[in-house]
Design a protein around this motif. Sequence first.
Motif, short mmCIF file in Angstrom:
data_model
loop_
_atom_site.label_atom_id
_atom_site.label_comp_id
_atom_site.label_asym_id
_atom_site.label_seq_id
_atom_site.Cartn_x
_atom_site.Cartn_y
_atom_site.Cartn_z
N LYS A 284 -4.23 3.99 -13.43
CA LYS A 284 -5.36 4.15 -12.60
C LYS A 284 -6.68 3.27 -13.00
O LYS A 284 -7.45 2.90 -12.18
CB LYS A 284 -5.78 5.46 -12.37
CG LYS A 284 -4.94 6.43 -11.71
CD LYS A 284 -5.10 7.72 -11.32
CE LYS A 284 -4.14 8.65 -10.63
NZ LYS A 284 -4.36 10.10 -10.54
N GLN A 433 -7.26 -0.22 0.85
CA GLN A 433 -6.19 0.15 0.90
C GLN A 433 -5.09 -0.27 -0.18
O GLN A 433 -4.55 0.58 -0.89
CB GLN A 433 -5.26 -0.24 2.02
CG GLN A 433 -5.73 0.45 3.40
CD GLN A 433 -5.89 1.83 3.41
OE1 GLN A 433 -4.77 2.49 3.08
NE2 GLN A 433 -6.79 2.70 3.73
N ALA A 436 -6.49 2.11 -3.07
CA ALA A 436 -6.06 3.36 -3.04
C ALA A 436 -4.74 3.35 -3.32
O ALA A 436 -3.90 4.24 -3.97
CB ALA A 436 -5.89 3.89 -1.59
N TRP A 437 -3.80 2.09 -3.27
CA TRP A 437 -2.45 2.07 -3.50
C TRP A 437 -2.16 1.98 -5.10
O TRP A 437 -1.29 2.89 -5.69
CB TRP A 437 -1.92 0.71 -3.08
CG TRP A 437 -0.46 0.40 -3.25
CD1 TRP A 437 0.78 1.04 -3.15
CD2 TRP A 437 -0.08 -0.92 -4.37
NE1 TRP A 437 1.79 0.10 -3.36
CE2 TRP A 437 1.08 -0.81 -4.09
CE3 TRP A 437 -1.18 -1.60 -4.79
CZ2 TRP A 437 1.83 -1.74 -4.97
CZ3 TRP A 437 -0.34 -2.73 -5.73
CH2 TRP A 437 1.10 -2.75 -5.71
N GLN A 441 -1.45 5.98 -3.88
CA GLN A 441 -1.20 5.83 -2.55
C GLN A 441 0.27 5.31 -2.43
O GLN A 441 0.54 4.23 -3.10
CB GLN A 441 -2.01 5.16 -1.54
CG GLN A 441 -1.60 5.09 0.00
CD GLN A 441 -2.83 4.86 0.83
OE1 GLN A 441 -3.76 5.66 1.15
NE2 GLN A 441 -2.85 3.69 0.99
N ASP A 442 1.42 5.53 -1.52
CA ASP A 442 2.59 5.03 -1.37
C ASP A 442 2.33 3.66 -0.84
O ASP A 442 1.55 3.51 0.25
CB ASP A 442 3.75 5.95 -0.84
CG ASP A 442 3.47 6.33 0.67
OD1 ASP A 442 3.65 5.49 1.23
OD2 ASP A 442 2.77 7.29 0.91
N THR A 443 3.54 2.81 -0.83
CA THR A 443 3.37 1.46 -0.32
C THR A 443 3.38 1.73 1.28
O THR A 443 2.63 1.12 2.10
CB THR A 443 4.42 0.51 -0.92
OG1 THR A 443 4.34 0.36 -2.18
CG2 THR A 443 4.61 -0.68 -0.05
N THR A 445 2.62 3.86 3.35
CA THR A 445 1.16 4.40 4.00
C THR A 445 0.13 3.23 3.81
O THR A 445 -0.68 3.03 4.65
CB THR A 445 0.68 5.70 3.11
OG1 THR A 445 1.54 6.72 3.33
CG2 THR A 445 -0.77 6.03 3.59
N THR A 446 0.20 2.40 2.74
CA THR A 446 -0.79 1.45 2.57
C THR A 446 -0.72 0.25 3.43
O THR A 446 -1.57 0.06 4.14
CB THR A 446 -0.58 0.88 1.22
OG1 THR A 446 -0.64 1.88 0.13
CG2 THR A 446 -1.62 -0.22 0.76
N ASN A 449 -1.42 1.66 7.04
CA ASN A 449 -2.99 1.87 7.03
C ASN A 449 -3.64 0.33 7.57
O ASN A 449 -4.49 0.14 8.33
CB ASN A 449 -3.55 2.48 6.21
CG ASN A 449 -3.32 3.75 5.81
OD1 ASN A 449 -2.75 4.30 6.71
ND2 ASN A 449 -3.53 4.56 4.93
#
Length: 457
Positions: A284, A433, A436-437, A441-443, A445-446, A449
């Motif tokens: 992160k 995005q 967020a990934w 966040q998973d691929t 969803t990324t 979006n």
Amino acid sequence: MFGLRGSSRSRVALAGALGVGLVFSLAACGGDKSDDSSGSTDTAAAAIDCSQFSSFGDLKGKTVSLYTSIVTPEDTPHKKSYEAFEKCTGVTVKYEGDKSFETQILVRAKAGTPPDVAYVPQPGLLQQLVATGKAVEAPKEVADNADKFFGKDWKAYGTVDGKFYAAPLGANVKSLVWYSPKDFKDKGYTVPTTLDELKQLSDKIAATGAKPWCAGIGSGDATGWPATDWVEDFVLRTAGAETYDKWVKHEIPFNAPEITAAFDAVGGYLKNDKYVNGGLGDVKSVASTTFQDAGLQILEGNCSLHRQASFYAANFTKGTDISENGDVYAFYLPGKDATTKPVLGGGEFVLAFADRPEVKAFQYYLSTDTWANEKAKVSSGWVSANKGLKIENLKNPIDVLSAKILQDPNAQFRFDGSDMMPAAIGSNAFWKQSTAWITGQDTTTTVNNIEAAWPKK
């Protein structure tokens, strides 16, 4: 369909670099000798063949207006590079640099008051300017030089609706990995020549308990763009240039399997706790670390690898030896195999709004190997994809490396993808995005979006 965002992102990157000490790092790389170059236009003219301009007629006393985003102090070597042309032809180049170039050039073109020549930093903006009806096609002499000195990929970016308008000018290379030559020598590491070897090297370093990679995608309001560069580089490498082109044009969706696979390949590095984030924290921390700070961990011995563009040299402080055997250097981010050479980068294009003989002559000069070499002699931190550029005229090792990459006959150059996407994607959804990934966040969803944010026709 194209926004104006691309070059503004480039300015964010350059501004960050300048803020950390561009002058110092260039001195470490060999120094910008532009201020030491002869100011004599007689000397400049003597260095080139003036007869090459004879076909354009008597140009003495004429003026060509040039408009660009390149401002002081970076404008000094540009102005010096025109001295030979001015002396040979008697033409005066009236230079105007403007930080608001990207918006003002469109305003001026639409109002019918464009400059004679503009340096356009992105293909999307070039297309918008051609659409105003005020731009003129490049003369045959320039088209011939584009064929002679530049690859088909480059010429295609200066072509709109089948008509050639603008020859390339300068270029930059983004497909680089920064490292410490001394560290590699001490530890017996070798520079990888394929993606598999890059993965093997990363595993080898991680096996020692060290974090091989350091990364940062923080950039204020533009946070996320370094992650998009990673993805673009891997789309080129894992899916190929043809798929990359379709993706950028939205001829395939953003959530196509090939794009998802590229994200996952990048995730194997940036979302891998065994690989990142050397000296900075966990995965992160990639999102909270600025791109300027991340690679400095190489000099601290906290990481071995940092993927970032050629301009990153500007972030190292005074006294840093940036060279093949120095404190820090870079290598080409390899392709699938040692002969495949996809290259991600950017550059400028010379677009004219007038077809007077003196304007054509100036366009011609800028498209020649003559100008590329004159510019190299008075610059540092600059390179061109011009095949006639002599490597020995370049002043610092990163310029030399970049030129060799660009001039490689196997190079497949592609312009930064997000710079050519609609602003709603390239400077919004793709950045946000991707951030967020990185933070969890998973691929799927990324990419879904981002696809959902693509503007409807």
